[in-house]
Scaffold this motif. Structure first.
Motif, mmCIF file in Angstrom:
data_model
loop_
_atom_site.group_PDB
_atom_site.id
_atom_site.type_symbol
_atom_site.label_atom_id
_atom_site.label_comp_id
_atom_site.label_asym_id
_atom_site.label_seq_id
_atom_site.Cartn_x
_atom_site.Cartn_y
_atom_site.Cartn_z
ATOM 1 N N LYS A 65 0.997 -1.188 -0.049
ATOM 2 C CA LYS A 65 -0.041 0.107 -0.165
ATOM 3 C C LYS A 65 0.737 1.213 0.067
ATOM 4 O O LYS A 65 0.549 2.265 -0.532
ATOM 5 N N ASP A 66 2.063 1.263 0.616
ATOM 6 C CA ASP A 66 2.663 2.471 0.849
ATOM 7 C C ASP A 66 4.112 2.149 0.253
ATOM 8 O O ASP A 66 5.062 3.018 0.259
ATOM 9 N N GLY A 67 4.231 1.521 -0.883
ATOM 10 C CA GLY A 67 5.645 1.350 -1.620
ATOM 11 C C GLY A 67 5.640 0.064 -2.291
ATOM 12 O O GLY A 67 4.920 -0.788 -2.268
ATOM 13 N N VAL A 68 7.047 0.003 -2.802
ATOM 14 C CA VAL A 68 7.190 -1.312 -3.485
ATOM 15 C C VAL A 68 8.678 -1.889 -2.950
ATOM 16 O O VAL A 68 9.573 -1.142 -2.521
ATOM 17 N N VAL A 69 8.737 -3.192 -2.853
ATOM 18 C CA VAL A 69 9.846 -3.758 -2.235
ATOM 19 C C VAL A 69 10.500 -4.625 -3.660
ATOM 20 O O VAL A 69 9.882 -5.452 -4.209
ATOM 21 N N MET A 70 11.652 -4.627 -3.611
ATOM 22 C CA MET A 70 12.413 -5.377 -4.976
ATOM 23 C C MET A 70 13.471 -5.956 -4.364
ATOM 24 O O MET A 70 14.329 -5.470 -3.712
ATOM 25 N N ALA A 71 13.494 -7.235 -4.659
ATOM 26 C CA ALA A 71 14.854 -8.055 -4.120
ATOM 27 C C ALA A 71 15.320 -8.716 -5.335
ATOM 28 O O ALA A 71 14.618 -9.576 -6.058
ATOM 29 N N SER A 72 16.695 -9.086 -5.151
ATOM 30 C CA SER A 72 17.443 -9.940 -6.292
ATOM 31 C C SER A 72 18.479 -10.910 -5.570
ATOM 32 O O SER A 72 19.019 -10.387 -4.666
ATOM 33 N N GLU A 73 18.435 -12.202 -6.042
ATOM 34 C CA GLU A 73 19.220 -13.076 -5.537
ATOM 35 C C GLU A 73 20.722 -13.055 -6.368
ATOM 36 O O GLU A 73 20.760 -12.751 -7.596
ATOM 37 N N ARG A 74 21.691 -13.061 -5.452
ATOM 38 C CA ARG A 74 23.129 -12.956 -6.253
ATOM 39 C C ARG A 74 23.708 -14.097 -5.681
ATOM 40 O O ARG A 74 23.909 -14.760 -4.841
ATOM 41 N N LYS A 75 24.001 -14.813 -7.021
ATOM 42 C CA LYS A 75 24.416 -16.039 -6.838
ATOM 43 C C LYS A 75 26.169 -15.922 -6.814
ATOM 44 O O LYS A 75 26.885 -15.070 -7.321
ATOM 45 N N ILE A 76 26.545 -16.547 -5.940
ATOM 46 C CA ILE A 76 28.183 -16.658 -5.494
ATOM 47 C C ILE A 76 28.825 -17.718 -6.518
ATOM 48 O O ILE A 76 28.419 -18.822 -6.503
ATOM 49 N N THR A 77 29.488 -17.256 -7.517
ATOM 50 C CA THR A 77 30.242 -17.949 -8.451
ATOM 51 C C THR A 77 31.469 -18.641 -7.795
ATOM 52 O O THR A 77 31.917 -19.750 -8.140
ATOM 53 N N SER A 78 32.109 -18.077 -6.904
ATOM 54 C CA SER A 78 33.417 -18.467 -6.281
ATOM 55 C C SER A 78 33.584 -17.966 -4.872
ATOM 56 O O SER A 78 33.282 -16.723 -4.737
ATOM 57 N N GLY A 79 33.829 -18.811 -4.169
ATOM 58 C CA GLY A 79 34.257 -18.312 -2.599
ATOM 59 C C GLY A 79 35.586 -17.582 -2.657
ATOM 60 O O GLY A 79 35.918 -16.708 -1.664
ATOM 61 N N LEU A 80 36.387 -17.309 -3.724
ATOM 62 C CA LEU A 80 37.663 -16.637 -3.645
ATOM 63 C C LEU A 80 37.284 -15.289 -4.111
ATOM 64 O O LEU A 80 38.292 -14.545 -3.823
ATOM 65 N N LEU A 81 36.237 -14.710 -4.680
ATOM 66 C CA LEU A 81 35.988 -13.530 -5.080
ATOM 67 C C LEU A 81 35.511 -12.671 -3.997
ATOM 68 O O LEU A 81 34.841 -13.070 -3.194
ATOM 69 N N ALA A 82 35.947 -11.441 -4.188
ATOM 70 C CA ALA A 82 35.446 -10.328 -2.901
ATOM 71 C C ALA A 82 34.045 -10.194 -3.363
ATOM 72 O O ALA A 82 33.707 -9.754 -4.425
#
Length: 130
Positions: free
Chosen positions: A40-57
């Motif tokens: 009623k008072d706004g919009v919520v947007m969410a996106s999943e971020r896939k982790i491709t490698s544990g070595l990446l910051a």
């Protein structure tokens, strides 16, 4: 054998398959999910971020949420490279509309432009659709 039939979006293999379409579906299945919720008072947007490698910051900003203009934002599910083209088109359309009419573009108008742009790519055999 399949390499002869996977270079075009309009060439069927002997089995009746469109390899380019199957590749696109596989890429979407491997991409992160985006969800939008209208309240009623706004919009919520969410996106999943896939982790491709544990070595990446981890990234400090979201690479899945983009501001199109002063009153419109979008999230990306699928290939970000394809989305960047559509985002640039939406930003260009919004900027031109605001310059011409001195008011923000209606969301319906912006969505219709992006949809027509995407649809045009499905009409020509030599172009890869988004």
């Amino acid at each position: 054998m399949a390499r002869r039939y996977d270079s075009s979006t309009t060439t069927f293999s002997p089995e009746g398959r469109l390899h380019q379409v199957e590749y696109a579906i596989e890429a979407i299945n491997n991409a992160g999910t985006s969800v939008g919720i209208l309240a009623k008072d706004g919009v919520v947007m969410a996106s999943e971020r896939k982790i491709t490698s544990g070595l990446l910051a981890p990234a400090r900003t979201s690479e899945k949420t983009y501001k199109l203009c002063g009153h419109a934002t979008c999230t990306v599910a699928g290939l970000t490279a394809d989305a960047n083209i559509l985002i640039d088109q939406a930003r260009l359309r919004a900027g031109r509309y605001e310059y011409q009419y001195q008011e923000p573009i209606p969301i319906e108008n912006l969505v219709e432009h992006v949809c027509n742009y995407k649809q045009a790519y499905t009409q020509y055999g030599g172009l890869r659709p988004f």
